[in-house]
Design a protein around this motif. Structure first.
Motif, PDB file in Angstrom:
ATOM      1  N   PHE A 154      -8.777  -0.031  -5.449  1.00 28.68           N
ATOM      2  CA  PHE A 154      -7.782  -0.721  -4.627  1.00 28.68           C
ATOM      3  C   PHE A 154      -8.147  -0.655  -3.147  1.00 28.68           C
ATOM      4  O   PHE A 154      -8.154  -1.655  -2.444  1.00 28.68           O
ATOM      5  CB  PHE A 154      -6.401  -0.089  -4.870  1.00 28.68           C
ATOM      6  N   TRP A 155      -8.438   0.556  -2.668  1.00 27.01           N
ATOM      7  CA  TRP A 155      -8.772   0.722  -1.251  1.00 27.01           C
ATOM      8  C   TRP A 155     -10.109   0.075  -0.911  1.00 27.01           C
ATOM      9  O   TRP A 155     -10.287  -0.432   0.198  1.00 27.01           O
ATOM     10  CB  TRP A 155      -8.749   2.197  -0.853  1.00 27.01           C
ATOM     11  N   LYS A 156     -11.029   0.054  -1.863  1.00 27.67           N
ATOM     12  CA  LYS A 156     -12.310  -0.626  -1.640  1.00 27.67           C
ATOM     13  C   LYS A 156     -12.078  -2.129  -1.459  1.00 27.67           C
ATOM     14  O   LYS A 156     -12.648  -2.748  -0.565  1.00 27.67           O
ATOM     15  CB  LYS A 156     -13.259  -0.365  -2.805  1.00 27.67           C
ATOM     16  N   ASP A 157     -11.220  -2.705  -2.301  1.00 27.95           N
ATOM     17  CA  ASP A 157     -10.889  -4.130  -2.180  1.00 27.95           C
ATOM     18  C   ASP A 157     -10.191  -4.418  -0.853  1.00 27.95           C
ATOM     19  O   ASP A 157     -10.467  -5.434  -0.199  1.00 27.95           O
ATOM     20  CB  ASP A 157      -9.991  -4.581  -3.336  1.00 27.95           C
ATOM     21  N   GLN A 158      -9.290  -3.534  -0.449  1.00 31.88           N
ATOM     22  CA  GLN A 158      -8.576  -3.730   0.820  1.00 31.88           C
ATOM     23  C   GLN A 158      -9.541  -3.673   1.996  1.00 31.88           C
ATOM     24  O   GLN A 158      -9.466  -4.477   2.922  1.00 31.88           O
ATOM     25  CB  GLN A 158      -7.471  -2.677   0.983  1.00 31.88           C
ATOM     26  N   THR A 159     -10.469  -2.741   1.941  1.00 31.58           N
ATOM     27  CA  THR A 159     -11.469  -2.617   2.999  1.00 31.58           C
ATOM     28  C   THR A 159     -12.339  -3.864   3.056  1.00 31.58           C
ATOM     29  O   THR A 159     -12.638  -4.381   4.145  1.00 31.58           O
ATOM     30  CB  THR A 159     -12.347  -1.363   2.770  1.00 31.58           C
ATOM     31  N   SER A 160     -12.733  -4.372   1.904  1.00 37.04           N
ATOM     32  CA  SER A 160     -13.546  -5.602   1.849  1.00 37.04           C
ATOM     33  C   SER A 160     -12.788  -6.777   2.446  1.00 37.04           C
ATOM     34  O   SER A 160     -13.360  -7.583   3.196  1.00 37.04           O
ATOM     35  CB  SER A 160     -13.937  -5.925   0.408  1.00 37.04           C
ATOM     36  N   TYR A 161     -11.502  -6.876   2.112  1.00 39.48           N
ATOM     37  CA  TYR A 161     -10.674  -7.953   2.656  1.00 39.48           C
ATOM     38  C   TYR A 161     -10.648  -7.896   4.182  1.00 39.48           C
ATOM     39  O   TYR A 161     -10.839  -8.909   4.863  1.00 39.48           O
ATOM     40  CB  TYR A 161      -9.248  -7.855   2.092  1.00 39.48           C
ATOM     41  N   GLU A 162     -10.434  -6.717   4.726  1.00 29.92           N
ATOM     42  CA  GLU A 162     -10.352  -6.569   6.181  1.00 29.92           C
ATOM     43  C   GLU A 162     -11.703  -6.831   6.845  1.00 29.92           C
ATOM     44  O   GLU A 162     -11.770  -7.465   7.900  1.00 29.92           O
ATOM     45  CB  GLU A 162      -9.821  -5.183   6.536  1.00 29.92           C
ATOM     46  N   ASN A 163     -12.782  -6.372   6.229  1.00 29.11           N
ATOM     47  CA  ASN A 163     -14.115  -6.631   6.775  1.00 29.11           C
ATOM     48  C   ASN A 163     -14.434  -8.124   6.761  1.00 29.11           C
ATOM     49  O   ASN A 163     -14.999  -8.652   7.725  1.00 29.11           O
ATOM     50  CB  ASN A 163     -15.184  -5.848   6.004  1.00 29.11           C
ATOM     51  N   ASP A 164     -14.066  -8.804   5.671  1.00 28.82           N
ATOM     52  CA  ASP A 164     -14.296 -10.250   5.590  1.00 28.82           C
ATOM     53  C   ASP A 164     -13.482 -10.986   6.641  1.00 28.82           C
ATOM     54  O   ASP A 164     -13.968 -11.917   7.279  1.00 28.82           O
ATOM     55  CB  ASP A 164     -13.937 -10.780   4.198  1.00 28.82           C
ATOM     56  N   GLU A 221       0.825  -1.210   0.000  1.00 29.49           N
ATOM     57  CA  GLU A 221       0.000   0.000   0.000  1.00 29.49           C
ATOM     58  C   GLU A 221       0.860   1.262   0.000  1.00 29.49           C
ATOM     59  O   GLU A 221       0.540   2.244  -0.672  1.00 29.49           O
ATOM     60  CB  GLU A 221      -0.934  -0.007   1.216  1.00 29.49           C
ATOM     61  N   GLN A 222       1.940   1.229   0.736  1.00 25.41           N
ATOM     62  CA  GLN A 222       2.809   2.396   0.852  1.00 25.41           C
ATOM     63  C   GLN A 222       3.581   2.667  -0.438  1.00 25.41           C
ATOM     64  O   GLN A 222       3.918   3.817  -0.728  1.00 25.41           O
ATOM     65  CB  GLN A 222       3.776   2.206   2.019  1.00 25.41           C
ATOM     66  N   LEU A 223       3.831   1.630  -1.217  1.00 26.47           N
ATOM     67  CA  LEU A 223       4.626   1.783  -2.428  1.00 26.47           C
ATOM     68  C   LEU A 223       3.793   1.847  -3.706  1.00 26.47           C
ATOM     69  O   LEU A 223       4.338   2.107  -4.783  1.00 26.47           O
ATOM     70  CB  LEU A 223       5.629   0.629  -2.539  1.00 26.47           C
ATOM     71  N   SER A 224       2.493   1.620  -3.590  1.00 26.74           N
ATOM     72  CA  SER A 224       1.635   1.573  -4.781  1.00 26.74           C
ATOM     73  C   SER A 224       1.522   2.933  -5.454  1.00 26.74           C
ATOM     74  O   SER A 224       1.422   3.965  -4.800  1.00 26.74           O
ATOM     75  CB  SER A 224       0.230   1.094  -4.418  1.00 26.74           C
ATOM     76  N   VAL A 225       1.560   2.881  -6.783  1.00 26.55           N
ATOM     77  CA  VAL A 225       1.352   4.067  -7.610  1.00 26.55           C
ATOM     78  C   VAL A 225       0.199   3.716  -8.550  1.00 26.55           C
ATOM     79  O   VAL A 225       0.201   2.660  -9.181  1.00 26.55           O
ATOM     80  CB  VAL A 225       2.623   4.414  -8.425  1.00 26.55           C
ATOM     81  N   PHE A 226      -0.776   4.606  -8.626  1.00 29.35           N
ATOM     82  CA  PHE A 226      -1.978   4.323  -9.404  1.00 29.35           C
ATOM     83  C   PHE A 226      -2.038   5.228 -10.626  1.00 29.35           C
ATOM     84  O   PHE A 226      -1.620   6.384 -10.580  1.00 29.35           O
ATOM     85  CB  PHE A 226      -3.216   4.510  -8.531  1.00 29.35           C
ATOM     86  N   LEU A 227      -2.600   4.698 -11.713  1.00 33.35           N
ATOM     87  CA  LEU A 227      -2.710   5.453 -12.953  1.00 33.35           C
ATOM     88  C   LEU A 227      -3.878   6.432 -12.916  1.00 33.35           C
ATOM     89  O   LEU A 227      -3.856   7.438 -13.618  1.00 33.35           O
ATOM     90  CB  LEU A 227      -2.866   4.490 -14.135  1.00 33.35           C
ATOM     91  N   SER A 228      -4.875   6.106 -12.093  1.00 34.54           N
ATOM     92  CA  SER A 228      -6.029   6.996 -12.003  1.00 34.54           C
ATOM     93  C   SER A 228      -6.614   6.945 -10.599  1.00 34.54           C
ATOM     94  O   SER A 228      -6.350   6.020  -9.832  1.00 34.54           O
ATOM     95  CB  SER A 228      -7.095   6.596 -13.024  1.00 34.54           C
TER      96      SER A 228
END
Length: 134
Positions: free
Chosen positions: A54-64, A40-47
């Motif tokens: 990305f953050w939505k997927d991470q949040t879903s992972y943690e909630n699950d 997460e700290q090193l990620s660079v996004f195109l848009s």
């Protein structure tokens, strides 16, 4: 003499096994949290949409994880809190993170396990209920 060699060999094998088990005792989710934090700290996004997803997927992972295995979730979150604290100390002005990054990671900095909150509430209740000597 042969018995002594066998006993020594068994003890050595026991020590090696114990060391191996201790290495594996670092919980999987603690390792995963550190790996995720680094990603997460090193990620660079195109848009912004990519980052938002990305953050939505991470949040879903943690909630699950919280729903499926609460104990592992707490291990994960504590390790992530630690990883982000370490990163913040070394980051300084040279790091450029987005608003999404700061919104999401603020949760890691303020994370407290429910057990910690319960302990704090009990201590506070005891302090309030304690007789005061003036």
């Amino acid at each position: 003499m042969r018995l002594r060699v066998q006993i020594v060999a068994l003890l050595a094998l026991g020590v090696i096994t114990k060391i191996s088990v201790q290495d594996n005792e670092i919980p999987f989710y603690e390792k995963q949290a550190r790996k995720d934090a680094q990603h997460e700290q090193l990620s660079v996004f195109l848009s912004m949409e990519d980052e938002k997803g990305f953050w939505k997927d991470q949040t879903s992972y943690e909630n699950d994880l919280e729903t499926q295995d609460n104990a592992s979730y707490h291990i994960y979150m504590k390790a992530k809190q630690s990883a982000y604290s370490e990163h913040a100390q070394s980051c300084g002005n040279h790091c450029e993170h987005s608003d999404y990054y700061y919104q999401r990671t603020s949760l890691y900095f303020t994370y407290k396990a429910k057990q910690d909150i319960l302990k704090e509430a009990i201590v506070e209740a005891q302090q309030i209920a304690s007789p005061r000597i003036l």
